[in-house]
Write an enzyme that holds these catalytic residues in place. Structure first.
Site, PDB file in Angstrom:
ATOM      1  N   GLU A 193      38.768 -19.856  11.382  1.00  0.00           N
ATOM      2  CA  GLU A 193      39.832 -20.784  10.976  1.00  0.00           C
ATOM      3  C   GLU A 193      40.894 -20.004  10.202  1.00  0.00           C
ATOM      4  O   GLU A 193      40.613 -18.894   9.726  1.00  0.00           O
ATOM      5  CB  GLU A 193      39.239 -21.896  10.101  1.00  0.00           C
ATOM      6  CG  GLU A 193      38.223 -22.720  10.868  1.00  0.00           C
ATOM      7  CD  GLU A 193      37.648 -23.875  10.068  1.00  0.00           C
ATOM      8  OE1 GLU A 193      38.011 -24.039   8.881  1.00  0.00           O
ATOM      9  OE2 GLU A 193      36.831 -24.620  10.655  1.00  0.00           O
ATOM     10  N   GLY A 231      53.343  13.384  24.636  1.00  0.00           N
ATOM     11  CA  GLY A 231      54.316  12.290  24.726  1.00  0.00           C
ATOM     12  C   GLY A 231      53.922  11.237  25.750  1.00  0.00           C
ATOM     13  O   GLY A 231      54.096  10.036  25.527  1.00  0.00           O
ATOM     14  N   GLU A 278      34.234  -9.998  16.039  1.00  0.00           N
ATOM     15  CA  GLU A 278      32.754  -9.982  16.111  1.00  0.00           C
ATOM     16  C   GLU A 278      32.149  -9.410  14.819  1.00  0.00           C
ATOM     17  O   GLU A 278      31.175  -8.667  14.854  1.00  0.00           O
ATOM     18  CB  GLU A 278      32.263  -9.149  17.312  1.00  0.00           C
ATOM     19  CG  GLU A 278      32.724  -9.633  18.664  1.00  0.00           C
ATOM     20  CD  GLU A 278      32.277 -11.044  18.958  1.00  0.00           C
ATOM     21  OE1 GLU A 278      31.218 -11.470  18.461  1.00  0.00           O
ATOM     22  OE2 GLU A 278      33.015 -11.732  19.682  1.00  0.00           O
TER      23      GLU A 278
HETATM   24  C1  LIG Z   1      42.129 -10.425  19.211  1.00  0.00           C
HETATM   25  C2  LIG Z   1      41.156 -11.257  18.452  1.00  0.00           C
HETATM   26  C3  LIG Z   1      40.299 -12.107  19.128  1.00  0.00           C
HETATM   27  C4  LIG Z   1      39.421 -12.931  18.438  1.00  0.00           C
HETATM   28  N1  LIG Z   1      38.624 -13.813  19.128  1.00  0.00           N
HETATM   29  C5  LIG Z   1      37.910 -14.741  18.446  1.00  0.00           C
HETATM   30  C6  LIG Z   1      37.222 -15.777  19.133  1.00  0.00           C
HETATM   31  O1  LIG Z   1      37.206 -15.837  20.363  1.00  0.00           O
HETATM   32  N2  LIG Z   1      36.614 -16.737  18.407  1.00  0.00           N
HETATM   33  C7  LIG Z   1      36.615 -16.722  17.033  1.00  0.00           C
HETATM   34  O2  LIG Z   1      36.032 -17.622  16.434  1.00  0.00           O
HETATM   35  N3  LIG Z   1      37.236 -15.732  16.353  1.00  0.00           N
HETATM   36  C8  LIG Z   1      37.879 -14.749  17.020  1.00  0.00           C
HETATM   37  N4  LIG Z   1      38.558 -13.756  16.337  1.00  0.00           N
HETATM   38  C9  LIG Z   1      38.578 -13.792  14.892  1.00  0.00           C
HETATM   39  C10 LIG Z   1      37.794 -12.674  14.247  1.00  0.00           C
HETATM   40  O3  LIG Z   1      36.436 -12.895  14.412  1.00  0.00           O
HETATM   41  C11 LIG Z   1      38.241 -12.627  12.786  1.00  0.00           C
HETATM   42  O4  LIG Z   1      39.553 -12.099  12.773  1.00  0.00           O
HETATM   43  C12 LIG Z   1      37.318 -11.797  11.934  1.00  0.00           C
HETATM   44  O5  LIG Z   1      36.107 -12.471  11.763  1.00  0.00           O
HETATM   45  C13 LIG Z   1      37.911 -11.516  10.564  1.00  0.00           C
HETATM   46  O6  LIG Z   1      38.328 -12.695   9.951  1.00  0.00           O
HETATM   47  P1  LIG Z   1      39.810 -12.790   9.356  1.00  0.00           P
HETATM   48  O7  LIG Z   1      40.762 -12.390  10.392  1.00  0.00           O
HETATM   49  O8  LIG Z   1      39.964 -14.135   8.749  1.00  0.00           O
HETATM   50  O9  LIG Z   1      39.823 -11.703   8.225  1.00  0.00           O
HETATM   51  P2  LIG Z   1      39.410 -11.933   6.714  1.00  0.00           P
HETATM   52  O10 LIG Z   1      38.100 -12.608   6.636  1.00  0.00           O
HETATM   53  O11 LIG Z   1      40.562 -12.551   6.017  1.00  0.00           O
HETATM   54  O12 LIG Z   1      39.244 -10.439   6.221  1.00  0.00           O
HETATM   55  C14 LIG Z   1      40.375  -9.578   6.012  1.00  0.00           C
HETATM   56  C15 LIG Z   1      39.860  -8.188   5.649  1.00  0.00           C
HETATM   57  O13 LIG Z   1      39.096  -8.247   4.446  1.00  0.00           O
HETATM   58  C16 LIG Z   1      37.821  -7.674   4.657  1.00  0.00           C
HETATM   59  N5  LIG Z   1      36.847  -8.400   3.844  1.00  0.00           N
HETATM   60  C17 LIG Z   1      36.400  -9.658   4.024  1.00  0.00           C
HETATM   61  N6  LIG Z   1      35.498  -9.976   3.112  1.00  0.00           N
HETATM   62  C18 LIG Z   1      35.374  -8.890   2.299  1.00  0.00           C
HETATM   63  C19 LIG Z   1      34.592  -8.604   1.149  1.00  0.00           C
HETATM   64  N7  LIG Z   1      33.716  -9.477   0.647  1.00  0.00           N
HETATM   65  N8  LIG Z   1      34.712  -7.397   0.587  1.00  0.00           N
HETATM   66  C20 LIG Z   1      35.566  -6.484   1.072  1.00  0.00           C
HETATM   67  N9  LIG Z   1      36.330  -6.684   2.165  1.00  0.00           N
HETATM   68  C21 LIG Z   1      36.233  -7.884   2.761  1.00  0.00           C
HETATM   69  C22 LIG Z   1      37.541  -7.849   6.141  1.00  0.00           C
HETATM   70  O14 LIG Z   1      36.562  -6.977   6.603  1.00  0.00           O
HETATM   71  C23 LIG Z   1      38.920  -7.594   6.711  1.00  0.00           C
HETATM   72  O15 LIG Z   1      39.133  -6.224   6.811  1.00  0.00           O
HETATM   73  C24 LIG Z   1      39.391 -12.885  17.020  1.00  0.00           C
HETATM   74  C25 LIG Z   1      40.238 -12.004  16.338  1.00  0.00           C
HETATM   75  C26 LIG Z   1      41.107 -11.195  17.034  1.00  0.00           C
HETATM   76  C27 LIG Z   1      42.031 -10.284  16.273  1.00  0.00           C
END
Ligand SMILES: Cc1cc2nc3c(=O)[nH]c(=O)nc-3n(C[C@H](O)[C@H](O)[C@H](O)COP(=O)(O)OP(=O)(O)OC[C@H]3O[C@@H](n4cnc5c(N)ncnc54)[C@H](O)[C@@H]3O)c2cc1C
Length: 530
Positions: free
Chosen positions: A261, A488, A511
């Site tokens: 979300e 390049g 994932e």
């Molecule tokens: C191209 C693409 C396809 C995707 N496909 C799907 C899909 O089909 N279905 C679905 O449900 N999701 C999907 N996702 C979502 C993906 O699983 C999430 O982007 C991922 O779980 C990370 O969540 P976020 O983007 O909210 O990052 P955040 O949770 O906001 O995290 C941001 C950064 O902070 C780091 N972080 C988080 N918690 C901590 C902590 N406690 N300590 C230190 N660092 C931390 C994370 O590792 C990350 O580097 C997709 C994402 C992309 C980019």
């Protein structure tokens, strides 16, 4: 080298116990104290993944003892890995409670020549594949999907990427005919897996080949049915399994996963999309984001909060199968007769194109009772996690496939591009780069095969995260080097390596983001059990 890998493991175990002592209150780990040790936890998670990769490689070498090239590859990998682990432990020795002299004994006595010699062999003999321990059946599967990747996927992969097109129907149809949507579904439900035995290895082999063709337009097609099938097999009722699994396996139903979300990605347990009970089902209200393939799918697997008490955390979540019509393109809107509405809009991305990843908006969207997986509210988180282990090892295999494609392109280019009067492949530095790429890919592959066995025996949840962490980080470096070898041309959109580079970047984000896996899954598990 085997003994040195054991020594590395012992040192990592010492460090884990040290962290455990500093992060425990009574006999429980304290989350806040753990957070104060994030840096070393992260480093230890990576060390542990590298050690597991080295173990898998040493086992591979032992079983292929007559193959000289494989012995060379494994030796080179173990040397590289021991240097990397020793460097990491040295840097953090104080915070990990380790003795610098003891760490010093980890450094191998070998020099860089091992890599240079291997690189020369690789270039001279044009080595793209090594010997394998795969069964004849799995080798046949690999050959079938390799042909499909080369003949059907590769010719259109670049255009799909550059024009941000939908995956063409002929790819979806052929992939379905080959059974690629049913790689984790038992035969009795129309899938490729034997009824009496899980076969994650088969799924990995197929994934690798498809991802070698294209990550966005082929290799990732398997991820969604993989997660959905594992969740259904773990938590679905017999009736639900009979209804959905055959449709998923045959490709008659295409599915997407909607967990993330806008405000909650890594923190899955806190998601807020509401599922409110009605007379005969549930009404969904709220937003999801990044739901890949949600447009073309007619089945969405949606994690929702079915109990409004947010303090219940993951215990208040349920997993639903949500039906909708299939839509091509980058946007869609569907209205139910009951008045419910679902809107989707694809997010523009730098790579991973073809499936499109959607923002989703649910407004009073009705889902019948029978579509609640397991028929019991509050179990959704567990079903999701069952799916995630499969998704993670599958993502490791996707990384290996992309790395293999990048390596093959780099090797071919290095052999034919002449600079300063010689092919760049004749220079030592290029040879070392290619050798490093080959040993890394081989390690990722052998590591994923080893974890596949564990998963099939009912374990391997933490190891699935380890191999995902290892392989996805590696893919960024391998695709970077492939681009670099192209000079390049590597930066030109028309060259395949520029696509591999941007595609590989997403692997460490989805994932389970790299940091979340390292800290919350791998390190936590290792520290707890230290
Ligand atoms: C191209 C693409 C396809 C995707 N496909 C799907 C899909 O089909 N279905 C679905 O449900 N999701 C999907 N996702 C979502 C993906 O699983 C999430 O982007 C991922 O779980 C990370 O969540 P976020 O983007 O909210 O990052 P955040 O949770 O906001 O995290 C941001 C950064 O902070 C780091 N972080 C988080 N918690 C901590 C902590 N406690 N300590 C230190 N660092 C931390 C994370 O590792 C990350 O580097 C997709 C994402 C992309 C980019």
């Amino acid at each position: 080298l085997k003994q040195q890998v054991v020594s590395a493991q012992n040192l990592v175990d010492d460090a884990l116990r040290y962290v455990k002592n500093h992060c425990s209150v009574g006999d429980r780990l304290d989350p806040e104290l753990l957070d104060q040790h994030q840096l070393i936890s992260y480093q230890l998670a990576i060390c542990s993944a590298e050690i597991s990769a080295a173990d898998a490689m040493l086992n591979f070498a032992a079983e292929m003892s007559g193959d000289e090239l494989i012995q060379q590859v494994v030796t080179a990998f173990c040397i590289e890995t021991l240097f990397a682990i020793a460097n990491r432990l040295q840097t953090h020795a104080v915070e990990m409670g380790l003795d610098r002299d003891t760490i010093g004994a980890l450094y191998p006595s070998h020099g860089i020549n091992v890599l240079a010699e291997l690189g020369e062999t690789v270039l001279t003999k044009d080595v793209t594949q090594l010997g394998t321990l795969l069964s004849e059946e799995n080798q046949l599967v690999r050959a079938t999907f390799a042909r499909f990747a080369d003949q059907v996927v590769k010719p259109v992969a670049e255009e799909i990427h550059r024009q941000n097109l939908d995956i063409p129907d002929h790819i979806l149809k052929s992939a379905a005919e080959l059974g690629c949507f049913g790689t984790s579904i038992p035969e009795r439900f129309g899938g490729l897996q034997a009824d009496d035995q899980a076969d994650s290895l088969g799924m990995i082999v197929v994934t690798e080949e498809l991802s070698r063709g294209s990550l966005g337009a082929a290799g990732s097609l398997i991820t969604r049915p993989e997660i959905a099938a594992r969740a259904l097999l773990a938590g679905g009722t017999e009736l639900q399994q009979q209804r959905w699994l055959p449709a998923l396996a045959s490709g008659a139903s295409l599915c997407a996963i909607a967990i993330t979300e806008p405000d909650y990605g890594s923190d899955v347990a806190s998601i807020v999309l509401k599922a409110t009970p009605t007379d005969s089902g549930w009404l969904l209200n709220g937003n999801k984001t990044w739901s890949t393939f949600a447009g073309k799918s007619d089945v969405l697997v949606v994690l929702a909060r079915s109990n409004p008490d947010q303090s219940l955390g993951y215990k208040g979540l349920s997993l639903f199968i949500v039906e909708k019509p299939q839509f091509p393109g980058h946007e869609f809107q569907h209205r139910q007769q009951s008045g419910g509405k679902l809107t989707g809009k694809a997010i523009a991305t730098i790579g991973y194109r073809g499936m499109h990843s959607f923002d989703l908006f649910f407004e009073d969207y009705f889902v019948p009772d029978e579509n609640l997986i397991g028929q019991e509210p509050g179990q959704g988180f567990y079903h999701t996690m069952a799916g995630f282990a499969g998704g993670r090892i599958q993502t490791a295999a996707r990384a290996t496939g992309v790395m293999q494609a990048a390596y093959e392109a780099a090797l071919a280019y290095a052999r034919q591009r002449v600079v300063f009067g010689k092919a760049i492949g004749d220079y030592q530095l290029t040879q070392v780069k290619l050798a490093r790429m080959l040993i890394t890919i081989t390690a990722a592959r052998q590591f994923s095969y080893a974890v596949a066995k564990l998963l099939d025996q009912g374990g391997g949840q933490m190891q699935a995260s380890q191999v995902k962490l290892f392989s996805c980080r590696a893919a960024e470096w391998v695709t970077r080097e492939a681009m670099q070898i192209h000079g390049g041309m590597g930066y030109a959109e028309e060259s395949s390596v520029s696509r591999y580079f941007v595609d590989a970047r997403v692997l460490s984000i989805f994932e389970g983001a790299e940091e979340t896996l390292a800290l919350k899954v791998i390190a936590r598990d290792l520290i707890k059990n230290a």
